[in-house]
Scaffold this motif. Structure first.
Motif, mmCIF file in Angstrom:
data_model
loop_
_atom_site.group_PDB
_atom_site.id
_atom_site.type_symbol
_atom_site.label_atom_id
_atom_site.label_comp_id
_atom_site.label_asym_id
_atom_site.label_seq_id
_atom_site.Cartn_x
_atom_site.Cartn_y
_atom_site.Cartn_z
ATOM 1 N N GLN A 192 1.252 -1.224 0.302
ATOM 2 C CA GLN A 192 -0.508 -0.165 -0.242
ATOM 3 C C GLN A 192 0.736 1.345 0.026
ATOM 4 N N ASP A 193 0.853 2.160 -1.331
ATOM 5 C CA ASP A 193 1.385 3.256 -1.691
ATOM 6 C C ASP A 193 0.512 3.982 -1.227
ATOM 7 N N GLN A 194 0.638 5.358 -0.054
ATOM 8 C CA GLN A 194 -0.244 6.352 -0.134
ATOM 9 C C GLN A 194 0.605 7.413 0.230
ATOM 10 N N GLY A 195 1.966 7.743 -0.568
ATOM 11 C CA GLY A 195 2.853 8.429 -0.971
ATOM 12 C C GLY A 195 3.357 8.888 0.886
ATOM 13 N N PHE A 196 2.573 9.338 1.390
ATOM 14 C CA PHE A 196 2.344 9.852 2.486
ATOM 15 C C PHE A 196 2.981 8.226 4.115
ATOM 16 N N MET A 197 2.638 7.930 3.503
ATOM 17 C CA MET A 197 2.456 6.572 4.665
ATOM 18 C C MET A 197 2.521 5.027 3.138
ATOM 19 N N TYR A 198 3.743 4.143 3.815
ATOM 20 C CA TYR A 198 3.815 2.932 2.727
ATOM 21 C C TYR A 198 4.249 1.728 3.931
ATOM 22 N N SER A 199 3.398 0.839 3.262
ATOM 23 C CA SER A 199 2.933 -0.664 3.919
ATOM 24 C C SER A 199 3.285 -1.644 3.604
ATOM 25 N N ARG A 200 3.630 -2.947 4.227
ATOM 26 C CA ARG A 200 3.148 -3.902 3.400
ATOM 27 C C ARG A 200 2.995 -6.073 4.221
ATOM 28 N N GLY A 201 2.282 -6.312 4.106
ATOM 29 C CA GLY A 201 1.781 -7.194 5.165
ATOM 30 C C GLY A 201 2.161 -8.348 4.665
ATOM 31 N N PHE A 202 2.555 -9.942 6.047
ATOM 32 C CA PHE A 202 2.941 -10.542 5.826
ATOM 33 C C PHE A 202 2.817 -11.564 7.177
ATOM 34 N N ALA A 203 2.188 -12.458 6.751
ATOM 35 C CA ALA A 203 2.087 -13.791 7.761
ATOM 36 C C ALA A 203 2.835 -14.142 7.927
ATOM 37 N N ASP A 204 3.500 -14.909 9.480
ATOM 38 C CA ASP A 204 4.478 -15.245 9.888
ATOM 39 C C ASP A 204 3.817 -17.202 9.336
ATOM 40 N N LEU A 205 4.970 -18.181 10.418
ATOM 41 C CA LEU A 205 4.939 -19.425 9.879
ATOM 42 C C LEU A 205 4.158 -20.179 10.084
ATOM 43 N N ASP A 206 3.109 -19.350 11.566
ATOM 44 C CA ASP A 206 2.199 -19.634 12.157
ATOM 45 C C ASP A 206 0.494 -18.791 12.333
ATOM 46 N N GLY A 207 0.498 -18.171 10.640
ATOM 47 C CA GLY A 207 -0.507 -17.021 10.040
ATOM 48 C C GLY A 207 -0.387 -16.130 11.260
ATOM 49 N N HIS A 208 0.586 -15.908 12.091
ATOM 50 C CA HIS A 208 0.161 -14.094 13.028
ATOM 51 C C HIS A 208 0.346 -13.539 11.661
ATOM 52 N N GLU A 209 -0.083 -11.992 11.495
ATOM 53 C CA GLU A 209 -0.271 -11.070 10.654
ATOM 54 C C GLU A 209 0.574 -9.890 10.939
ATOM 55 N N TRP A 210 1.773 -9.898 9.797
ATOM 56 C CA TRP A 210 2.023 -8.461 10.694
ATOM 57 C C TRP A 210 1.701 -7.491 9.155
ATOM 58 N N SER A 211 1.502 -6.409 9.713
ATOM 59 C CA SER A 211 1.903 -4.849 8.901
ATOM 60 C C SER A 211 3.096 -3.978 9.074
ATOM 61 N N VAL A 212 3.766 -3.924 8.537
ATOM 62 C CA VAL A 212 5.377 -3.122 8.052
ATOM 63 C C VAL A 212 4.816 -2.167 7.746
ATOM 64 N N LEU A 213 5.150 -0.929 8.262
ATOM 65 C CA LEU A 213 4.357 0.713 7.736
ATOM 66 C C LEU A 213 5.503 1.846 8.108
ATOM 67 N N TRP A 214 6.680 2.263 6.907
ATOM 68 C CA TRP A 214 6.947 3.899 7.444
ATOM 69 C C TRP A 214 5.708 4.684 6.549
ATOM 70 N N MET A 215 6.249 5.959 7.564
ATOM 71 C CA MET A 215 4.774 6.803 7.481
ATOM 72 C C MET A 215 6.289 8.534 7.604
ATOM 73 N N ASP A 216 5.859 9.192 7.146
ATOM 74 C CA ASP A 216 6.604 10.399 6.686
ATOM 75 C C ASP A 216 6.203 11.821 7.569
ATOM 76 N N PRO A 217 7.817 11.591 8.407
ATOM 77 C CA PRO A 217 7.370 12.324 9.501
ATOM 78 C C PRO A 217 7.097 14.131 8.678
ATOM 79 N N SER A 218 7.567 14.740 7.679
ATOM 80 C CA SER A 218 6.831 16.163 7.768
ATOM 81 C C SER A 218 5.596 15.708 7.197
ATOM 82 N N ALA A 219 4.869 14.621 6.911
ATOM 83 C CA ALA A 219 3.540 14.035 6.182
ATOM 84 C C ALA A 219 2.239 14.657 7.881
ATOM 85 N N LEU A 220 2.872 14.672 9.347
ATOM 86 C CA LEU A 220 2.158 14.678 10.251
ATOM 87 C C LEU A 220 1.802 16.071 10.768
ATOM 88 N N GLN A 221 2.790 17.118 10.125
ATOM 89 C CA GLN A 221 2.365 18.095 10.357
ATOM 90 C C GLN A 221 1.596 19.170 9.881
#
Length: 135
Positions: A106-135
């Motif tokens: 998911q790329d929304q410019g100010f935020m980018y994320s990708r999701g995955f499940a581990d070997l047991d199916g536990h889901e993770w969303s790893v994300l980055w947010m542009d700090p300047s977009a929060l101002q």
């Protein structure tokens, strides 16, 4: 004495050694002081430690059934990181270590994320947010 607030997500796992290998492949370290044949502490940061617990051991802490993560989602763990490149590094490492993608990036410019499940199916969303977009 001041202690920062910490979080210790506890995840039931079928194969503790395989789960440890998965998370170390993502670049995280195992804290041997809190690791034995039943559980392992995966250090994500100074304030986040994921506890991997063999399902049988996990069951001793609750009277409720353990979720079948092959067919249901118990929780999605969100993990904020410092850069888009770090999102890709972690997600790519998860896929290479046997995890599965849980959607498209998911790329929304100010935020980018990708999701995955581990070997047991536990889901993770790893994300980055542009700090300047929060101002």
């Amino acid at each position: 004495m001041h202690m920062d607030t910490m979080i210790f997500p506890n995840l039931p796992v079928k194969d503790l050694d395989a789960a440890k290998a998965f998370y170390t492949a993502l670049g995280y370290e195992i804290n041997a002081q809190f690791t034995d044949e039943n559980a392992s502490a995966v250090v994500i940061s100074d304030t986040i430690v994921v506890m991997l617990l063999r399902e049988e051991f996990f069951g001793t802490f609750t009277s409720r059934a353990i979720a079948d993560t092959t067919t249901t989602v118990e929780i999605m763990n969100g993990l904020g990181v410092a850069s888009r490149a770090e999102v890709d590094r972690i997600a790519d490492a998860a896929l290479a270590a046997g995890g599965r993608a849980t959607g498209e990036p998911q790329d929304q410019g100010f935020m980018y994320s990708r999701g995955f499940a581990d070997l047991d199916g536990h889901e993770w969303s790893v994300l980055w947010m542009d700090p300047s977009a929060l101002q």
